[in-house]
Structures are given as structure tokens and as C-alpha cells.
Scaffold this motif. Structure first.
Motif, PDB file in Angstrom:
ATOM      1  N   SER A 152       0.843  -1.143   0.044  1.00  0.00           N
ATOM      2  CA  SER A 152      -0.051   0.218  -0.042  1.00  0.00           C
ATOM      3  C   SER A 152       0.889   1.330  -0.068  1.00  0.00           C
ATOM      4  CB  SER A 152      -0.926  -0.020   1.197  1.00  0.00           C
ATOM      5  OG  SER A 152      -1.626   1.151   1.243  1.00  0.00           O
ATOM      6  N   TYR A 153       0.573   2.047  -0.948  1.00  0.00           N
ATOM      7  CA  TYR A 153       1.391   3.411  -0.934  1.00  0.00           C
ATOM      8  C   TYR A 153       0.547   4.629  -1.299  1.00  0.00           C
ATOM      9  CZ  TYR A 153       6.031   1.504  -1.712  1.00  0.00           C
ATOM     10  OH  TYR A 153       7.530   0.964  -1.407  1.00  0.00           O
ATOM     11  N   VAL A 154       0.816   5.905  -0.616  1.00  0.00           N
ATOM     12  CA  VAL A 154       0.162   6.981  -0.760  1.00  0.00           C
ATOM     13  C   VAL A 154       0.963   7.689  -2.017  1.00  0.00           C
ATOM     14  CG1 VAL A 154      -0.431   9.240   0.230  1.00  0.00           C
ATOM     15  CG2 VAL A 154      -0.628   7.119   1.571  1.00  0.00           C
ATOM     16  N   ARG A 155       0.350   8.361  -3.029  1.00  0.00           N
ATOM     17  CA  ARG A 155       0.760   8.884  -3.908  1.00  0.00           C
ATOM     18  C   ARG A 155       0.297  10.220  -4.309  1.00  0.00           C
ATOM     19  NH1 ARG A 155       1.239   8.499 -10.087  1.00  0.00           N
ATOM     20  NH2 ARG A 155       3.603   7.904 -10.615  1.00  0.00           N
ATOM     21  N   HIS A 156       0.867  11.309  -4.532  1.00  0.00           N
ATOM     22  CA  HIS A 156       0.463  12.226  -5.050  1.00  0.00           C
ATOM     23  C   HIS A 156       1.252  13.174  -6.112  1.00  0.00           C
ATOM     24  CE1 HIS A 156       2.479  14.576  -1.640  1.00  0.00           C
ATOM     25  NE2 HIS A 156       2.163  15.815  -2.462  1.00  0.00           N
ATOM     26  N   LYS A 157       0.710  14.348  -6.727  1.00  0.00           N
ATOM     27  CA  LYS A 157       1.730  14.947  -7.802  1.00  0.00           C
ATOM     28  C   LYS A 157       1.508  16.339  -7.362  1.00  0.00           C
ATOM     29  CE  LYS A 157       0.717  11.767 -11.624  1.00  0.00           C
ATOM     30  NZ  LYS A 157       0.401  11.517 -12.862  1.00  0.00           N
ATOM     31  N   ALA A 158       2.437  17.335  -7.785  1.00  0.00           N
ATOM     32  CA  ALA A 158       2.644  18.807  -7.647  1.00  0.00           C
ATOM     33  C   ALA A 158       3.477  19.256  -8.784  1.00  0.00           C
ATOM     34  CB  ALA A 158       3.244  19.040  -6.248  1.00  0.00           C
ATOM     35  N   VAL A 159       3.030  20.652  -8.823  1.00  0.00           N
ATOM     36  CA  VAL A 159       4.036  21.552  -9.792  1.00  0.00           C
ATOM     37  C   VAL A 159       4.598  22.625  -9.115  1.00  0.00           C
ATOM     38  CG1 VAL A 159       3.880  22.750 -11.804  1.00  0.00           C
ATOM     39  CG2 VAL A 159       2.416  20.705 -12.126  1.00  0.00           C
ATOM     40  N   PHE A 160       5.679  22.765  -9.279  1.00  0.00           N
ATOM     41  CA  PHE A 160       6.443  23.801  -8.367  1.00  0.00           C
ATOM     42  C   PHE A 160       7.562  24.421  -9.337  1.00  0.00           C
ATOM     43  CE2 PHE A 160       9.623  25.322  -5.447  1.00  0.00           C
ATOM     44  CZ  PHE A 160       8.737  26.544  -4.647  1.00  0.00           C
ATOM     45  N   ASP A 161       7.690  25.529  -9.386  1.00  0.00           N
ATOM     46  CA  ASP A 161       8.994  26.244 -10.272  1.00  0.00           C
ATOM     47  C   ASP A 161       9.299  25.690 -11.403  1.00  0.00           C
ATOM     48  OD1 ASP A 161      10.793  28.308 -10.163  1.00  0.00           O
ATOM     49  OD2 ASP A 161      12.385  27.016  -9.044  1.00  0.00           O
ATOM     50  N   GLN A 162       8.104  25.400 -12.188  1.00  0.00           N
ATOM     51  CA  GLN A 162       8.123  24.735 -13.419  1.00  0.00           C
ATOM     52  C   GLN A 162       8.784  23.295 -13.597  1.00  0.00           C
ATOM     53  OE1 GLN A 162      10.900  27.685 -15.748  1.00  0.00           O
ATOM     54  NE2 GLN A 162       9.013  28.619 -16.476  1.00  0.00           N
ATOM     55  N   SER A 163       8.846  22.637 -12.303  1.00  0.00           N
ATOM     56  CA  SER A 163       8.968  21.453 -12.135  1.00  0.00           C
ATOM     57  C   SER A 163       7.866  20.328 -11.850  1.00  0.00           C
ATOM     58  CB  SER A 163      10.210  21.062 -11.135  1.00  0.00           C
ATOM     59  OG  SER A 163      11.496  21.830 -11.481  1.00  0.00           O
ATOM     60  N   HIS A 164       7.874  19.227 -12.398  1.00  0.00           N
ATOM     61  CA  HIS A 164       6.814  18.381 -11.958  1.00  0.00           C
ATOM     62  C   HIS A 164       7.202  17.421 -11.018  1.00  0.00           C
ATOM     63  CE1 HIS A 164       3.770  19.624 -15.103  1.00  0.00           C
ATOM     64  NE2 HIS A 164       4.741  20.078 -15.698  1.00  0.00           N
ATOM     65  N   PHE A 165       6.474  17.124 -10.026  1.00  0.00           N
ATOM     66  CA  PHE A 165       6.885  16.006  -8.805  1.00  0.00           C
ATOM     67  C   PHE A 165       5.782  15.177  -8.784  1.00  0.00           C
ATOM     68  CE2 PHE A 165       9.073  20.137  -7.621  1.00  0.00           C
ATOM     69  CZ  PHE A 165      10.250  19.867  -7.132  1.00  0.00           C
ATOM     70  N   VAL A 166       6.274  13.986  -8.509  1.00  0.00           N
ATOM     71  CA  VAL A 166       5.661  12.756  -7.844  1.00  0.00           C
ATOM     72  C   VAL A 166       6.250  12.521  -6.620  1.00  0.00           C
ATOM     73  CG1 VAL A 166       4.883  10.308  -8.576  1.00  0.00           C
ATOM     74  CG2 VAL A 166       5.074  12.171 -10.408  1.00  0.00           C
ATOM     75  N   PHE A 167       5.337  12.281  -5.528  1.00  0.00           N
ATOM     76  CA  PHE A 167       6.004  11.819  -4.139  1.00  0.00           C
ATOM     77  C   PHE A 167       4.982  10.677  -4.037  1.00  0.00           C
ATOM     78  CE2 PHE A 167       6.049  16.483  -4.382  1.00  0.00           C
ATOM     79  CZ  PHE A 167       7.161  16.671  -3.847  1.00  0.00           C
ATOM     80  N   GLU A 168       5.879   9.539  -3.364  1.00  0.00           N
ATOM     81  CA  GLU A 168       5.446   8.277  -2.878  1.00  0.00           C
ATOM     82  C   GLU A 168       5.755   7.741  -1.620  1.00  0.00           C
ATOM     83  OE1 GLU A 168       3.979   5.362  -6.908  1.00  0.00           O
ATOM     84  OE2 GLU A 168       5.979   4.851  -5.575  1.00  0.00           O
ATOM     85  N   SER A 169       4.699   7.434  -0.726  1.00  0.00           N
ATOM     86  CA  SER A 169       5.175   6.947   0.457  1.00  0.00           C
ATOM     87  C   SER A 169       4.508   5.717   1.116  1.00  0.00           C
ATOM     88  CB  SER A 169       5.147   7.848   1.597  1.00  0.00           C
ATOM     89  OG  SER A 169       3.779   8.349   1.978  1.00  0.00           O
ATOM     90  N   GLY A 170       5.304   4.708   1.618  1.00  0.00           N
ATOM     91  CA  GLY A 170       4.730   3.584   2.328  1.00  0.00           C
ATOM     92  C   GLY A 170       5.123   2.803   3.174  1.00  0.00           C
ATOM     93  N   TRP A 171       4.628   2.166   4.134  1.00  0.00           N
ATOM     94  CA  TRP A 171       5.210   1.436   5.143  1.00  0.00           C
ATOM     95  C   TRP A 171       5.919  -0.061   4.738  1.00  0.00           C
ATOM     96  CZ3 TRP A 171       6.220   3.980   9.334  1.00  0.00           C
ATOM     97  CH2 TRP A 171       5.459   5.193   9.921  1.00  0.00           C
ATOM     98  N   ASN A 172       6.825  -0.407   5.403  1.00  0.00           N
ATOM     99  CA  ASN A 172       7.202  -1.898   5.041  1.00  0.00           C
ATOM    100  C   ASN A 172       7.655  -2.359   6.244  1.00  0.00           C
ATOM    101  OD1 ASN A 172       9.349  -4.099   4.114  1.00  0.00           O
ATOM    102  ND2 ASN A 172       8.044  -3.774   2.350  1.00  0.00           N
ATOM    103  N   TYR A 173       7.016  -3.643   6.650  1.00  0.00           N
ATOM    104  CA  TYR A 173       7.361  -4.479   7.933  1.00  0.00           C
ATOM    105  C   TYR A 173       7.751  -6.053   7.454  1.00  0.00           C
ATOM    106  CZ  TYR A 173       7.089  -6.498  12.456  1.00  0.00           C
ATOM    107  OH  TYR A 173       7.606  -7.014  13.650  1.00  0.00           O
ATOM    108  N   SER A 174       8.555  -6.381   7.903  1.00  0.00           N
ATOM    109  CA  SER A 174       9.254  -7.853   7.524  1.00  0.00           C
ATOM    110  C   SER A 174       8.320  -8.883   8.055  1.00  0.00           C
ATOM    111  CB  SER A 174      10.319  -8.058   7.739  1.00  0.00           C
ATOM    112  OG  SER A 174      10.502  -8.330   9.364  1.00  0.00           O
ATOM    113  N   GLY A 175       7.422  -8.495   9.181  1.00  0.00           N
ATOM    114  CA  GLY A 175       6.559  -9.442   9.986  1.00  0.00           C
ATOM    115  C   GLY A 175       7.341  -9.542  11.391  1.00  0.00           C
TER     116      GLY A 175
END
Length: 250
Positions: A152-175
Motif C-alpha cells: 500500500s502506497y500513498v501517491r500525489h503529484k505537484a507542480v512547483f517552479d516549472q518542475s513536476h513532482f511525484v511523491f510516494e510513501s509507504g510502510w514496509n514491515y518484515s513481520g
């Protein structure tokens, strides 16, 4: 670039952009309401792992006397610009001291997990206990290691200073064990050229029953639904929750 602190040094300028979809105002107002409901009408406040200070700005606007603590000076430099009237402290949240105890301590955005080990988490809780007045409130959000979906990942996009950004974050646990990671990815595209930063940040893995056990000697613990719009008890199924902890009288 692979660096455990990349997001907090050379990428600190992108941090607010990465968090642009976070409703800091609603989160801050919710914690303030919970504090008034469970902890009274005191108005002194400390935000742990305060980052660039957006939550503190809302607490100030609501009439709190706020201060902020973070390990990363580039974040605090930005926080000082945002909240020039505030005294910020570069300290480790697992081993901090205040000159005077406060009424409310908050720790947003799952930052309690930055303590990275159970021993450090215990030290963080002990520091909070010392820094709170009797009847004071500790409010933070957490994720239960036993309920993490590694896909499961959270993803969002943004535009800033003529650049395009894609951010993703998610947890990982081995168990197993007390280590989990927060996996972060930033993709920046400028004039057709793309740069990618990836970061695996070590975080402490803890279950909610474990966490409640660590808190209960010093706090009356309320585990609430992770919903900043209302006050409701955790349903024992969701993998994230708000912890509302009232310091027991000495």
C-alpha cells in the motif's frame, strides 16, 4: 541519491511540497479540541518533530503558546521563518528537556516512529512524561506493525517552479522484530529531465497493545479512530489510530 537523511537536508526545500495534501489546520484543531476535552484549558504546547512548523502556526493562531522541537536544523530554519515568534529547539525527541512543563505535547505525521527502536521509544515517552504538567495531554498518531500492508502506497503529484513532482510513501514491515521502514520516493521532472530520490527511513515497529502497555504506567490512554473530523474510539481493526494520553497525577 540514497541517503537516510536526504529529505531533511538537501531536499528540505521540497518537504512542504511533499506534504501539500496534508490538512494541517484540521489536524491541529482536532488535537486542540481533544486537549480541551480531556486535559483542560491550559495553553502551553510543544510539537515534537515539528518539521517546518505548519502545525505550530495553527496552534498559535488558536491562542496557544507553542514551541517546537526537531533534530534537523534545515527544517527548523524554515519553521522559524513561518513562526518568527516561536522558540525552536534542535533536540532529539527521544532525549529532550524543557525548562518548564507544558499542558499539551503533540507529535503528528506518525513521527513517533522516528524513535527507530523500542528502547528509544521508551526514552521518548519518558521525556514526554517529564515535560508534561500533571493532567497534561500527549497526542500523536501511530501505525500498528501487525496491520501494515507492504503493497500500500500513498501517491500525489505537484507542480512547483516549472518542475513536476511525484511523491510516494509507504510502510514496509518484515513481520518480525522492532524495525520497519518508511519508503519514500521523489521524482522531479524539469524540461524533460527526470531525477529520482529514494529513501528508506528506519522506523520503530510496534503494535497498539505494545504501545498501550508502554504508555499506561504514566498515562490514561485513549485509542481513537484516525479521523480528525470527529472523536470516535478505534475499531480495533484499522492499522492507524490517534493516541490521546492524559498524564496521571503524581
Amino acid at each position: 541519491m540514497h541517503s537516510s537523511n536526504a529529505l531533511y537536508t538537501d531536499l528540505s526545500g521540497y518537504y512542504d511540497l511533499m506534504c501539500a495534501d496534508i490538512d494541517y489546520q484540521t489536524q491541529s484543531q482536532s488535537a486542540g479540541r481533544l486537549h480541551q476535552f480531556f486535559g483542560g484549558d491550559g495553553r502551553t504546547h510543544l510539537d515534537l518533530a515539528c518539521g517546518t512548523g505548519p502545525h505550530i502556526r495553527h496552534f498559535l493562531d488558536a491562542g496557544y503558546q507553542s514551541s517546537g522541537l526537531d533534530l534537523n536544523q534545515p527544517m527548523l530554519d524554515k519553521a522559524q521563518l513561518r513562526c518568527p515568534e516561536v522558540s525552536f529547539m534542535q533536540q532529539n525527541m527521544c532525549d529532550f528537556e524543557l525548562a518548564e512543563p507544558v499542558d499539551l505535547i503533540t507529535c503528528f505525521l506518525y513521527s513517533i516512529h522516528y524513535s527507530a527502536s523500542i528502547d528509544n521509544l521508551k526514552a521518548c515517552i519518558n521525556s514526554v512524561v517529564k515535560a508534561l504538567k500533571p493532567g497534561g495531554v500527549f497526542c500523536f498518531n501511530a501505525v500498528d506493525k501487525d496491520k501494515i500492508d507492504n503493497n500500500s502506497y500513498v501517491r500525489h503529484k505537484a507542480v512547483f517552479d516549472q518542475s513536476h513532482f511525484v511523491f510516494e510513501s509507504g510502510w514496509n514491515y518484515s513481520g518480525q522484530g522492532e524495525k520497519q521502514t518508511l519508503n519514500l520516493s521523489i521524482e522531479k521532472t524539469t524540461a524533460g529531465q527526470t531525477q529520482v530520490w529514494q529513501d528508506q527511513h528506519p522506523m520503530v515497529a510496534v503494535s497498539f497493545p505494545q504501545l498501550e502497555l508502554l504508555l499506561s504506567p504514566n498515562f490514561e490512554v485513549h485509542i481513537l479512530e484516525h479521523n480528525y473530523e470527529k472523536i470516535a474510539s478505534w475499531d480495533k481493526e484499522a492499522g492507524n489510530a490517534l493516541f490521546l494520553c492524559v498524564k496521571r497525577p503524581v
